[in-house]
Design a protein around this motif. Sequence first.
Motif, short mmCIF file in Angstrom:
data_model
loop_
_atom_site.label_atom_id
_atom_site.label_comp_id
_atom_site.label_asym_id
_atom_site.label_seq_id
_atom_site.Cartn_x
_atom_site.Cartn_y
_atom_site.Cartn_z
N ILE A 147 9.40 3.45 7.67
CA ILE A 147 8.59 2.55 6.84
C ILE A 147 7.33 2.24 7.64
CG2 ILE A 147 9.67 0.41 7.65
CD1 ILE A 147 8.93 0.76 4.00
N SER A 148 6.22 2.08 6.94
CA SER A 148 4.96 1.77 7.59
C SER A 148 4.68 0.28 7.47
CB SER A 148 3.82 2.57 6.95
OG SER A 148 4.07 3.97 7.09
N LEU A 149 4.01 -0.26 8.47
CA LEU A 149 3.66 -1.68 8.50
C LEU A 149 2.15 -1.83 8.52
CD1 LEU A 149 6.17 -2.69 11.33
CD2 LEU A 149 6.52 -2.91 8.85
N TRP A 150 1.64 -2.87 7.84
CA TRP A 150 0.19 -3.09 7.73
C TRP A 150 -0.15 -4.55 8.01
CZ3 TRP A 150 -4.12 -0.69 8.08
CH2 TRP A 150 -5.30 -1.24 7.57
N GLN A 151 -0.99 -4.76 9.01
CA GLN A 151 -1.57 -6.07 9.28
C GLN A 151 -3.04 -5.97 8.90
OE1 GLN A 151 -1.02 -7.78 13.22
NE2 GLN A 151 -2.88 -8.99 12.98
N ALA A 152 -3.38 -6.60 7.80
CA ALA A 152 -4.73 -6.47 7.26
C ALA A 152 -5.76 -7.15 8.15
CB ALA A 152 -4.78 -7.07 5.85
N GLY A 153 -6.88 -6.48 8.28
CA GLY A 153 -8.04 -7.07 8.94
C GLY A 153 -9.16 -7.18 7.92
N GLY A 154 -9.03 -6.45 6.87
CA GLY A 154 -9.98 -6.41 5.76
C GLY A 154 -9.18 -6.20 4.48
N ALA A 165 2.34 20.09 10.43
CA ALA A 165 2.59 21.13 9.44
C ALA A 165 3.27 22.33 10.09
CB ALA A 165 1.29 21.55 8.76
N GLU A 166 2.79 22.70 11.29
CA GLU A 166 3.39 23.84 12.00
C GLU A 166 4.84 23.57 12.39
OE1 GLU A 166 0.64 24.47 15.22
OE2 GLU A 166 -0.96 25.05 13.82
N ALA A 167 5.17 22.30 12.62
CA ALA A 167 6.54 21.93 12.97
C ALA A 167 7.44 21.85 11.74
CB ALA A 167 6.55 20.59 13.71
N GLY A 168 6.86 22.06 10.55
CA GLY A 168 7.66 22.07 9.33
C GLY A 168 7.75 20.74 8.60
N MET A 169 6.97 19.74 9.03
CA MET A 169 7.01 18.46 8.33
C MET A 169 6.32 18.61 6.98
SD MET A 169 5.58 14.77 9.48
CE MET A 169 5.49 13.45 8.28
N PRO A 170 7.01 18.27 5.91
CA PRO A 170 6.39 18.39 4.58
C PRO A 170 5.40 17.24 4.35
CG PRO A 170 8.56 17.44 4.38
CD PRO A 170 8.39 17.81 5.83
N PRO A 171 4.53 17.38 3.37
CA PRO A 171 3.68 16.25 2.99
C PRO A 171 4.58 15.07 2.63
CG PRO A 171 2.95 18.24 1.89
CD PRO A 171 4.27 18.56 2.55
N VAL A 172 4.10 13.85 2.86
CA VAL A 172 4.95 12.69 2.63
C VAL A 172 4.11 11.50 2.13
CG1 VAL A 172 4.77 11.94 5.05
CG2 VAL A 172 6.72 11.21 3.67
N TRP A 173 4.68 10.79 1.16
CA TRP A 173 4.13 9.51 0.72
C TRP A 173 4.76 8.42 1.57
CZ3 TRP A 173 0.28 8.10 -2.45
CH2 TRP A 173 -0.24 9.07 -3.32
N SER A 174 3.96 7.46 2.00
CA SER A 174 4.45 6.33 2.79
C SER A 174 4.19 5.03 2.07
CB SER A 174 3.73 6.27 4.14
OG SER A 174 3.98 7.42 4.90
N THR A 175 5.13 4.11 2.21
CA THR A 175 4.97 2.76 1.69
C THR A 175 4.71 1.84 2.88
OG1 THR A 175 6.49 3.19 -0.13
CG2 THR A 175 6.10 0.88 0.44
N TYR A 176 3.73 0.97 2.73
CA TYR A 176 3.37 0.01 3.78
C TYR A 176 3.83 -1.38 3.37
CZ TYR A 176 0.34 3.59 5.78
OH TYR A 176 -0.13 4.74 6.36
N VAL A 177 4.39 -2.11 4.34
CA VAL A 177 4.83 -3.47 4.12
C VAL A 177 3.88 -4.39 4.88
CG1 VAL A 177 6.70 -5.13 4.53
CG2 VAL A 177 7.22 -2.79 3.77
N ALA A 178 3.41 -5.44 4.21
CA ALA A 178 2.47 -6.38 4.81
C ALA A 178 3.15 -7.19 5.92
CB ALA A 178 1.92 -7.33 3.75
N THR A 179 2.41 -7.46 6.98
CA THR A 179 2.87 -8.34 8.05
C THR A 179 1.68 -9.15 8.56
OG1 THR A 179 3.93 -8.49 10.22
CG2 THR A 179 2.60 -6.54 9.81
N TRP A 237 0.84 -1.20 0.00
CA TRP A 237 0.00 0.00 0.00
C TRP A 237 0.87 1.24 0.00
CZ3 TRP A 237 -4.64 1.21 -1.25
CH2 TRP A 237 -5.29 2.34 -0.75
N ILE A 238 0.35 2.32 -0.56
CA ILE A 238 0.98 3.63 -0.45
C ILE A 238 -0.09 4.63 -0.07
CG2 ILE A 238 2.87 3.16 -2.07
CD1 ILE A 238 1.24 4.73 -4.21
N ASP A 239 0.30 5.61 0.73
CA ASP A 239 -0.62 6.72 0.96
C ASP A 239 0.13 8.00 1.25
OD1 ASP A 239 -0.05 6.64 3.74
OD2 ASP A 239 -2.06 6.00 4.30
N LEU A 240 -0.58 9.08 1.08
CA LEU A 240 -0.05 10.43 1.22
C LEU A 240 -0.64 11.06 2.47
CD1 LEU A 240 1.33 13.08 0.10
CD2 LEU A 240 -0.81 13.46 -1.15
N MET A 241 0.18 11.75 3.25
CA MET A 241 -0.30 12.59 4.34
C MET A 241 0.07 14.02 3.98
SD MET A 241 0.28 12.45 8.49
CE MET A 241 1.98 12.00 8.29
#
Length: 150
Positions: free
Chosen positions: A125-132, A70-84, A14-18
């Motif tokens: 890196i983001s981790l994802w344990q699917a429930g659905g 955003a106030e702390a200066g963190m830019p928008p970011v795309w994240s990649t999720y790895v299945a577990t 999965w990928i998502d943007l914040m």
Amino acid sequence: MSTRDSYAAGTPCWIDLMTADVDAATGFYTSLFDWTAQDSHGEDGTRIYTNFLREGQVVAGMSGQPPEMAEAGMPPVWSTYVATEDLDATVATVEQAGGSVLMPTMDVMDAGRMAIVGDPGGAAISLWQAGGPQGADVCNETNTWAGTSC
């Protein structure tokens, strides 16, 4: 299309943007990739998440960035999720290997569980344990993410 209904543990799923400006990002990515946007709302009507679709198949997601980030200066970011298959065990392994937990495990409604971890150098890196939903419905096609797990 390379449609998917599961991902093996250890593979990107999965990928998502914040981003602080969900409306601008929606306009940009729907125009750039010919995606459609499907918003999910909380009980109070607040948008909580957006799925991007290509030809009716979910390909990516997006959430709003908390104002304090955003106030702390963190830019928008795309994240990649790895299945577990076992998020708690994977997070424990990260810590045993010298990594850190950047965002503790959390339930994502009934969809699954996630965490964000970092390696000893600070890369996240983001981790994802699917429930659905297992991850993206389609990948390795034009205007979708690509990877060897597809």
